[in-house]
Design a protein around this motif. Structure first.
Motif, PDB file in Angstrom:
ATOM      1  N   PHE A   1       0.831  -1.197   0.000  1.00  0.00           N
ATOM      2  CA  PHE A   1       0.000   0.000   0.000  1.00  0.00           C
ATOM      3  C   PHE A   1       0.872   1.256   0.000  1.00  0.00           C
ATOM      4  O   PHE A   1       0.644   2.188  -0.766  1.00  0.00           O
ATOM      5  N   MET A   2       1.894   1.289   0.873  1.00  0.00           N
ATOM      6  CA  MET A   2       2.754   2.471   0.975  1.00  0.00           C
ATOM      7  C   MET A   2       3.433   2.762  -0.367  1.00  0.00           C
ATOM      8  O   MET A   2       3.564   3.921  -0.756  1.00  0.00           O
ATOM      9  N   LYS A   3       3.829   1.723  -1.064  1.00  0.00           N
ATOM     10  CA  LYS A   3       4.466   1.910  -2.371  1.00  0.00           C
ATOM     11  C   LYS A   3       3.481   2.563  -3.348  1.00  0.00           C
ATOM     12  O   LYS A   3       3.800   3.535  -4.024  1.00  0.00           O
ATOM     13  N   GLU A   4       2.268   2.031  -3.409  1.00  0.00           N
ATOM     14  CA  GLU A   4       1.254   2.600  -4.300  1.00  0.00           C
ATOM     15  C   GLU A   4       0.889   4.023  -3.877  1.00  0.00           C
ATOM     16  O   GLU A   4       0.727   4.918  -4.715  1.00  0.00           O
ATOM     17  N   TRP A   5       0.766   4.239  -2.575  1.00  0.00           N
ATOM     18  CA  TRP A   5       0.418   5.565  -2.060  1.00  0.00           C
ATOM     19  C   TRP A   5       1.492   6.578  -2.430  1.00  0.00           C
ATOM     20  O   TRP A   5       1.194   7.688  -2.863  1.00  0.00           O
ATOM     21  N   ASN A   6       2.748   6.206  -2.286  1.00  0.00           N
ATOM     22  CA  ASN A   6       3.835   7.111  -2.661  1.00  0.00           C
ATOM     23  C   ASN A   6       3.791   7.440  -4.148  1.00  0.00           C
ATOM     24  O   ASN A   6       4.057   8.579  -4.537  1.00  0.00           O
ATOM     25  N   GLU A   7       3.432   6.467  -4.978  1.00  0.00           N
ATOM     26  CA  GLU A   7       3.290   6.725  -6.416  1.00  0.00           C
ATOM     27  C   GLU A   7       2.169   7.729  -6.677  1.00  0.00           C
ATOM     28  O   GLU A   7       2.324   8.650  -7.486  1.00  0.00           O
ATOM     29  N   MET A   8       1.063   7.588  -5.972  1.00  0.00           N
ATOM     30  CA  MET A   8      -0.063   8.513  -6.143  1.00  0.00           C
ATOM     31  C   MET A   8       0.305   9.901  -5.626  1.00  0.00           C
ATOM     32  O   MET A   8      -0.041  10.910  -6.243  1.00  0.00           O
ATOM     33  N   ARG A   9       1.008   9.993  -4.517  1.00  0.00           N
ATOM     34  CA  ARG A   9       1.435  11.290  -4.000  1.00  0.00           C
ATOM     35  C   ARG A   9       2.379  11.982  -4.973  1.00  0.00           C
ATOM     36  O   ARG A   9       2.298  13.193  -5.173  1.00  0.00           O
ATOM     37  N   LEU A  10       3.255  11.202  -5.595  1.00  0.00           N
ATOM     38  CA  LEU A  10       4.173  11.758  -6.577  1.00  0.00           C
ATOM     39  C   LEU A  10       3.407  12.291  -7.787  1.00  0.00           C
ATOM     40  O   LEU A  10       3.689  13.385  -8.275  1.00  0.00           O
ATOM     41  N   LYS A  11       2.405  11.541  -8.241  1.00  0.00           N
ATOM     42  CA  LYS A  11       1.568  12.017  -9.350  1.00  0.00           C
ATOM     43  C   LYS A  11       0.881  13.318  -8.969  1.00  0.00           C
ATOM     44  O   LYS A  11       0.780  14.231  -9.776  1.00  0.00           O
ATOM     45  N   ARG A  12       0.405  13.399  -7.734  1.00  0.00           N
ATOM     46  CA  ARG A  12      -0.271  14.616  -7.261  1.00  0.00           C
ATOM     47  C   ARG A  12       0.720  15.778  -7.208  1.00  0.00           C
ATOM     48  O   ARG A  12       0.418  16.877  -7.660  1.00  0.00           O
ATOM     49  N   THR A  13       1.897  15.521  -6.670  1.00  0.00           N
ATOM     50  CA  THR A  13       2.925  16.558  -6.568  1.00  0.00           C
ATOM     51  C   THR A  13       3.329  17.074  -7.939  1.00  0.00           C
ATOM     52  O   THR A  13       3.525  18.269  -8.131  1.00  0.00           O
ATOM     53  N   LYS A  14       3.433  16.168  -8.904  1.00  0.00           N
ATOM     54  CA  LYS A  14       3.839  16.551 -10.255  1.00  0.00           C
ATOM     55  C   LYS A  14       2.648  17.014 -11.107  1.00  0.00           C
ATOM     56  O   LYS A  14       2.795  17.238 -12.304  1.00  0.00           O
ATOM     57  N   ARG A  15       1.496  17.107 -10.475  1.00  0.00           N
ATOM     58  CA  ARG A  15       0.269  17.587 -11.117  1.00  0.00           C
ATOM     59  C   ARG A  15      -0.182  16.716 -12.293  1.00  0.00           C
ATOM     60  O   ARG A  15      -0.785  17.199 -13.244  1.00  0.00           O
ATOM     61  N   LYS A  16       0.126  15.430 -12.193  1.00  0.00           N
ATOM     62  CA  LYS A  16      -0.367  14.484 -13.193  1.00  0.00           C
ATOM     63  C   LYS A  16      -1.806  14.091 -12.879  1.00  0.00           C
ATOM     64  O   LYS A  16      -2.523  13.608 -13.749  1.00  0.00           O
ATOM     65  N   ILE A  17      -2.190  14.269 -11.622  1.00  0.00           N
ATOM     66  CA  ILE A  17      -3.580  14.094 -11.211  1.00  0.00           C
ATOM     67  C   ILE A  17      -3.972  15.290 -10.355  1.00  0.00           C
ATOM     68  O   ILE A  17      -3.117  15.940  -9.749  1.00  0.00           O
ATOM     69  N   THR A  18      -5.264  15.559 -10.296  1.00  0.00           N
ATOM     70  CA  THR A  18      -5.768  16.683  -9.512  1.00  0.00           C
ATOM     71  C   THR A  18      -5.937  16.277  -8.047  1.00  0.00           C
ATOM     72  O   THR A  18      -5.918  15.084  -7.711  1.00  0.00           O
ATOM     73  N   TYR A  19      -6.140  17.267  -7.207  1.00  0.00           N
ATOM     74  CA  TYR A  19      -6.465  17.005  -5.805  1.00  0.00           C
ATOM     75  C   TYR A  19      -7.695  16.110  -5.719  1.00  0.00           C
ATOM     76  O   TYR A  19      -7.730  15.149  -4.958  1.00  0.00           O
ATOM     77  N   GLU A  20      -8.717  16.406  -6.515  1.00  0.00           N
ATOM     78  CA  GLU A  20      -9.952  15.631  -6.499  1.00  0.00           C
ATOM     79  C   GLU A  20      -9.704  14.177  -6.899  1.00  0.00           C
ATOM     80  O   GLU A  20     -10.258  13.266  -6.289  1.00  0.00           O
ATOM     81  N   GLU A  21      -8.870  13.963  -7.906  1.00  0.00           N
ATOM     82  CA  GLU A  21      -8.554  12.587  -8.322  1.00  0.00           C
ATOM     83  C   GLU A  21      -7.776  11.854  -7.226  1.00  0.00           C
ATOM     84  O   GLU A  21      -7.990  10.662  -6.995  1.00  0.00           O
ATOM     85  N   TYR A  22      -6.909  12.576  -6.555  1.00  0.00           N
ATOM     86  CA  TYR A  22      -6.133  11.986  -5.472  1.00  0.00           C
ATOM     87  C   TYR A  22      -7.031  11.575  -4.309  1.00  0.00           C
ATOM     88  O   TYR A  22      -6.934  10.455  -3.796  1.00  0.00           O
ATOM     89  N   ILE A  23      -7.923  12.464  -3.894  1.00  0.00           N
ATOM     90  CA  ILE A  23      -8.857  12.138  -2.804  1.00  0.00           C
ATOM     91  C   ILE A  23      -9.766  10.987  -3.237  1.00  0.00           C
ATOM     92  O   ILE A  23     -10.036  10.074  -2.452  1.00  0.00           O
ATOM     93  N   GLU A  24     -10.226  11.019  -4.462  1.00  0.00           N
ATOM     94  CA  GLU A  24     -11.073   9.934  -4.979  1.00  0.00           C
ATOM     95  C   GLU A  24     -10.352   8.589  -4.849  1.00  0.00           C
ATOM     96  O   GLU A  24     -10.934   7.597  -4.419  1.00  0.00           O
ATOM     97  N   TRP A  25      -9.085   8.553  -5.213  1.00  0.00           N
ATOM     98  CA  TRP A  25      -8.312   7.318  -5.092  1.00  0.00           C
ATOM     99  C   TRP A  25      -8.265   6.877  -3.626  1.00  0.00           C
ATOM    100  O   TRP A  25      -8.461   5.702  -3.315  1.00  0.00           O
ATOM    101  N   LYS A  26      -8.031   7.819  -2.723  1.00  0.00           N
ATOM    102  CA  LYS A  26      -7.906   7.478  -1.311  1.00  0.00           C
ATOM    103  C   LYS A  26      -9.204   6.938  -0.715  1.00  0.00           C
ATOM    104  O   LYS A  26      -9.182   5.948   0.000  1.00  0.00           O
ATOM    105  N   ILE A  27     -10.310   7.578  -1.004  1.00  0.00           N
ATOM    106  CA  ILE A  27     -11.565   7.173  -0.348  1.00  0.00           C
ATOM    107  C   ILE A  27     -12.225   5.964  -1.005  1.00  0.00           C
ATOM    108  O   ILE A  27     -13.168   5.404  -0.458  1.00  0.00           O
ATOM    109  N   THR A  28     -11.706   5.563  -2.147  1.00  0.00           N
ATOM    110  CA  THR A  28     -12.248   4.369  -2.809  1.00  0.00           C
ATOM    111  C   THR A  28     -11.186   3.286  -2.953  1.00  0.00           C
ATOM    112  O   THR A  28     -11.355   2.345  -3.714  1.00  0.00           O
ATOM    113  N   PHE A  29     -10.090   3.423  -2.218  1.00  0.00           N
ATOM    114  CA  PHE A  29      -8.969   2.504  -2.334  1.00  0.00           C
ATOM    115  C   PHE A  29      -9.462   1.056  -2.240  1.00  0.00           C
ATOM    116  O   PHE A  29     -10.106   0.682  -1.264  1.00  0.00           O
TER     117      PHE A  29
END
Length: 155
Positions: free
Chosen positions: A121-149
């Protein structure tokens, strides 16, 4: 008139605060959620307000209804007892919302299946955080991923 989206704020890690956060993220009012739950009467919003304040805990069947209406994993809004690694995973994600400036890192030693699950999970989460940081996904997409993990598929 165009309404502006306000990013929800997590008050604390309680079940009620998490329900409130997701309800606001879904841009629903307490009345909207009460209507979708088919609550009626003058005090229908009071039930939702009590869930969100923690003065009333939704029963399991009601919690499942809320999760379905909010289109989230039940793990996002259930009470955590920390007997399962799922609870640890979700509390870590919620901690990030409560303390967004703090970078959560968790070194894991592989001593059992639970540690392996958390590490994956931590590995996948770090990948998603990196995408968010690099603006490859939006805040909304990031939260969506988290709450529907999708943890259920992994267990």
């Amino acid at each position: 008139m165009r309404l502006m989206y306000l990013k929800p704020k997590l008050k604390d890690l309680s079940q009620g605060s998490r329900i409130s956060f997701i309800r606001q993220f879904r841009q629903l009012t307490q009345d909207d959620l009460a209507d979708k739950l088919k609550l009626n009467g003058e005090r229908k919003r009071r039930t939702i307000a009590r869930y969100e304040s923690g003065t009333r805990i939704p029963k399991d069947d009601r919690l499942l209804e809320i999760a379905n209406i909010l289109d989230v994993s039940i793990n996002s809004i259930k009470e955590y007892d920390f007997k399962e690694p799922v609870d640890i995973i979700y509390i870590l994600m919620w901690l990030e919302e409560l303390y967004p400036e703090y970078q959560i890192k968790l070194p894991i030693t592989y001593y059992n299946d639970n540690a392996l699950l958390i590490s994956e999970f931590m590995k996948e989460w770090n990948e998603m955080r990196l995408k968010r940081t690099k603006r490859k996904i939006t805040y909304e997409e990031y939260i969506e991923w988290k709450i529907t993990f999708p943890l259920k598929e992994r267990e």
